[in-house]
Write an enzyme that holds these catalytic residues in place. Structure first.
Site, short mmCIF file in Angstrom:
data_model
loop_
_atom_site.label_atom_id
_atom_site.label_comp_id
_atom_site.label_asym_id
_atom_site.label_seq_id
_atom_site.Cartn_x
_atom_site.Cartn_y
_atom_site.Cartn_z
N HIS A 137 3.32 8.00 4.86
CA HIS A 137 3.98 7.32 3.74
C HIS A 137 4.50 5.95 4.13
O HIS A 137 4.42 4.99 3.38
CB HIS A 137 5.15 8.16 3.23
CG HIS A 137 4.73 9.50 2.79
ND1 HIS A 137 5.60 10.52 2.58
CD2 HIS A 137 3.51 9.99 2.54
CE1 HIS A 137 4.94 11.59 2.22
NE2 HIS A 137 3.67 11.29 2.19
N CYS B 177 -12.37 0.51 -5.79
CA CYS B 177 -10.99 0.18 -5.42
C CYS B 177 -10.56 0.76 -4.07
O CYS B 177 -9.37 0.80 -3.77
CB CYS B 177 -10.02 0.62 -6.51
SG CYS B 177 -9.97 2.39 -6.75
#
Ligand code: PEP
Ligand code: MG
Length: 762
Positions: A376, A689
């Site tokens: 994260h 993407c």
């Protein structure tokens, strides 16, 4: 040693006297002169031996990562000091250092693993107790007590020895033994240049000064005389900590929201945990200062943490670690968000996404000892465009706050206290990068049209509010992927409707009419929400994640859609669903969205001026869905990161395999061409993407096989645009065909050679 706490306190007091130099026969005061450190250590072993009525007490310290050296002894042959050595893992002492666990035996020679060091004369001693000397989970050495007779050491005695070891580690850290030979684990080590070869988690370079996220705490007086006053200090710090945590929880609107009752309040739970408090109080009762008590309990927790395999539990234990750090800061009366120099480089063992967000705008790079490209913190660091290196092993032990440091996120290299030559080379690289930036700025308003006249729309990926200024600065034509889960990941609690809507609204404000594609929550796998309870899964990347969570938890999904519609306030936006594997998943998700639009409209909320709903193609299965899927979807966006992991069956989070396969592998390119054809037949807009879109050569290949829209990190738009402007896609295709005809597995080396020859900057 007397088993009661009072007795152990008496020993600690005697140790303190040694530390202060009161007993120092050499008379060199407390500073530790050339021999002062050694004498002090000799006094410590003598004192412990006397107290424990033991014939032998020895201190072994690590000379380097693998070697332990006998640094002081009472009872073994004096000439073996600084000459007797053993490897970590070897013999009983080595085993204690390796496992970071005490070892007690009444008969050492017959204990498996025993290895006799002839130079010490230890063969006559039978009973043995050894404990690790450790600080914050790092083993610095081993403290050993031995007796001739076979005697039993009680649990209390072992515990008392552990406390002494704790004090020795603090004394080492504070430099009390400095000047004695062979001290690898002391502050004296932290000078001179050190290079770390880690893993790049976000490219870019930075030069600055170290800011240790967990400032190394040097406690000059680890022993407390007055237990009651230490307990009081701890109680006050605890209250302050609880106040912090309550504010954290309430600040996120959790307190009042009844529907979130099931949400895991890990932080609050730990802060109020009675077991934690009890262990802290016990450590103080044994004579330690409050700070050292916190460190001791934290050390124990870290060791446990290292043995936990479950990533979710590890994340929880990390919370506990974070709380202990906050508690230490309260005890020391310092705030970590102290005024940072502008060029501060955050150095940490690991950091949570929320903590990293707290540093946004205040730091210039991040270096982590742990972490992974996909953790994260790395996701947030990329969102903040902070050069980041992870897996820089042991850097928190080598770095001092304020040290000069250069971070090369492009290659995952970190130079701590670099020498002049290194610094010059680095600065040259930075200057070149700045020149390139200047070129990209001049291209900002130019459309990315290739030499053969093909226009490619370049959009940016985003996920946090800090990304928004990049919409203008990068020249992006819109936001091709807004990873909404980042808003959820960087918080301790589930953001409510209002908070979510405010974020989405600000994104649309910043886009100023340019197209924005929001992706619905993509959680699971590496993206674990601390407050969403979930089962451990054997293969989380193939497990309950992305749209699967959305469809199984429609309440969460619908709440997000409502927030988007409210935040849009009538403006147009696009929406796509992550990891759709079959057409029905898309239909079900779209049905939920349409239901919410109608429901909110009935309540008087304006409908979005236009709402295009698309799919992310991240699983090979979707490329073979029946025709209607391609007709029903308003657009298709290829999530190359996940698609490649599923196509090649290679975990994107696994360092051993994640770079093994290439986007330019012809099998994968053939697959992508098939996707281009299917979208072409249905007339469905298609974009890419994944990370590859931001690499100039890969972007050329994607354009050459038919992609007309690419979405990437904002910083990649300049380099990709420059490559596209200089290239003829016909030439790219010809180079690819030549490589294919020559039997190459991947087009990459052929294309590299072609680009070099054509003088194309890729
Ligand atoms: C992808 O998988 O390529 C993608 C864009 O999504 P994420 O990296 O967030 O999984
Ligand atoms: Mg993905």
């Amino acid at each position: 040693m007397p088993p009661d706490k009072g007795g152990s306190r008496a020993l600690l007091r005697a140790l303190r006297a040694v530390m202060a130099g009161a007993d120092d026969g050499a008379g060199d005061g407390a500073g530790g002169g050339a021999n002062g450190g050694q004498q002090r250590m000799d006094q410590v072993v003598r004192l412990v031996a006397n107290n424990m009525v033991a014939e032998v007490c020895s201190i072994y310290l690590k000379r380097d990562e693998r070697t332990l050296e006998l640094c002081a002894t009472e009872g073994l042959r004096p000439e073996s000091v600084h000459s007797a050595r053993l490897r970590v893992g070897q013999g009983l002492v080595g085993r204690i250092a390796e496992r970071a666990e005490p070892l007690v035996t009444e008969d050492a020679p017959s204990t498996p693993g025993f290895r006799y060091l002839p130079e010490t004369g230890e063969e006559i001693y039978h009973s043995f107790v050894g404990v690790p000397i450790q600080r914050l989970g790092e083993v610095m050495g081993v403290l050993v007590v031995q007796n001739r007779t076979r005697r039993h050491y009680t649990e209390d005695e072992v515990e008392a020895l552990e406390i002494v070891a704790m004090v020795i580690s603090e004394m080492t850290e504070a430099g009390a033994f400095l000047g004695s030979d062979g001290l690898a684990a002391g502050p004296g080590r932290r000078v001179g240049p050190v290079v770390f070869h880690g893993t790049s988690a976000c490219d870019g370079v930075a030069e600055g000064v170290v800011h240790l996220h967990e400032p190394r705490l040097v406690v000059f007086d680890p022993i407390a005389d007055d237990v009651a006053s230490e307990r009081r200090r701890l109680a006050e710090a605890m209250e302050a900590l609880k106040g912090d945590v309550d504010r954290l929880v309430e600040g996120n609107g959790l307190g009042s929201a009844g529907e979130h009752r099931e949400i895991f309040e890990a932080y609050r739970m730990f802060a109020y945990d009675k077991g934690w408090r009890r262990r802290l109080d016990e450590a103080i009762d044994s004579g330690l200062a409050a700070e050292v008590a916190v460190e001791k309990v934290q050390s124990d927790a870290r060791l446990r943490m290292e043995r936990v395999a479950d990533p979710y539990l590890r994340e929880r234990l990390h919370d506990l670690d974070d709380l202990a750090n906050r508690l230490l800061r309260h005890l020391l009366g310092s705030s970590n968000a102290a005024d940072l120099p502008r060029n501060a480089v955050l150095v940490a063992r690991n950091i949570g996404p929320g903590e990293l967000m707290d540093h946004a705008g205040k730091i210039s790079a991040v270096v982590l000892e742990e972490g992974a490209q996909t953790s994260h913190a790395a996701i947030v660091a990329r969102a903040l465009a902070l050069p980041t290196v992870v897996q820089a092993e042991r850097i928190t032990r080598d770095a001092n706050s304020g040290d000069r440091i250069v971070v090369d996120g492009d290659i995952g290299r970190v130079d701590l206290r670099p020498e002049g030559g290194i610094l010059d080379a680095f600065r040259e690289k930075v200057a070149l990068a700045e020149q390139a930036q200047e070129v990209y700025r001049t291209l900002r308003e130019k459309p990315a049209t290739t030499k053969d006249g093909v226009a490619i729309a370049l959009k940016m990926n985003a996920g946090v509010l800090a990304d928004l200024p990049s919409i203008d600065a990068s020249g992006a034509e819109g936001v091709g992927l807004f990873r909404t889960e980042l808003q959820f990941l960087i918080r301790r609690n589930l953001p409510g409707r209002e908070a979510q809507a405010a974020v989405y609204s600000r994104v649309l404000d910043a886009a100023g009419g340019r197209e924005v594609v929001f992706r619905t929550l993509d959680i699971g796998s590496d993206k674990v929400l601390p407050y969403l309870r979930r089962e451990a899964e054997p293969n989380p990347a193939l497990g309950w994640r992305a749209i699967r969570v959305g469809l199984d938890r429609p309440k969460l999904f619908r709440m997000q859609v409502q927030s988007l519609i409210r935040g849009a306030k009538g403006r147009a936006f696009d929406l796509m669903f992550p990891m759709i594997a079959e057409a029905d998943e898309f239909r079900e998700a779209r049905g939920l969205v349409e239901g919410e639009v109608a429901r909110l409209a009935a309540l008087g909320h304006p409908r979005p001026a236009e709402l295009k709903i698309g799919v992310m193609l991240e699983t090979p299965s979707l490329a073979y869905a029946s025709d209607p899927l391609f007709e029903e979807a308003d657009f298709v966006s290829v999530g190359g990161n996940d698609l490649m992991q599923f196509f090649f069956a290679a975990d994107r989070e696994n360092e051993r395999v994640r770079r093994r396969y290439d986007l330019m592998n012809f099998s994968f390119l053939r697959f992508l061409r098939h996707v281009v054809e299917r979208c072409g037949e249905a007339g469905t807009p298609l974009s890419f993407c994944g990370e590859a879109a931001g690499k100039p050569l890969d972007a050329l290949v994607l354009a050459a096989i038919g992609f007309r829209e690419l979405s990437m990190r904002p910083a990649a738009i300049g380099p990709v645009k420059r490559a596209l402007l200089g290239a003829d896609l016909g030439d790219v295709r010809a180079a690819m065909e030549r490589a294919d005809a020559a039997g190459a597995t991947s087009a990459r080396s052929g294309l590299n050679a072609w680009a070099k020859e054509a003088g194309l900057p890729v």
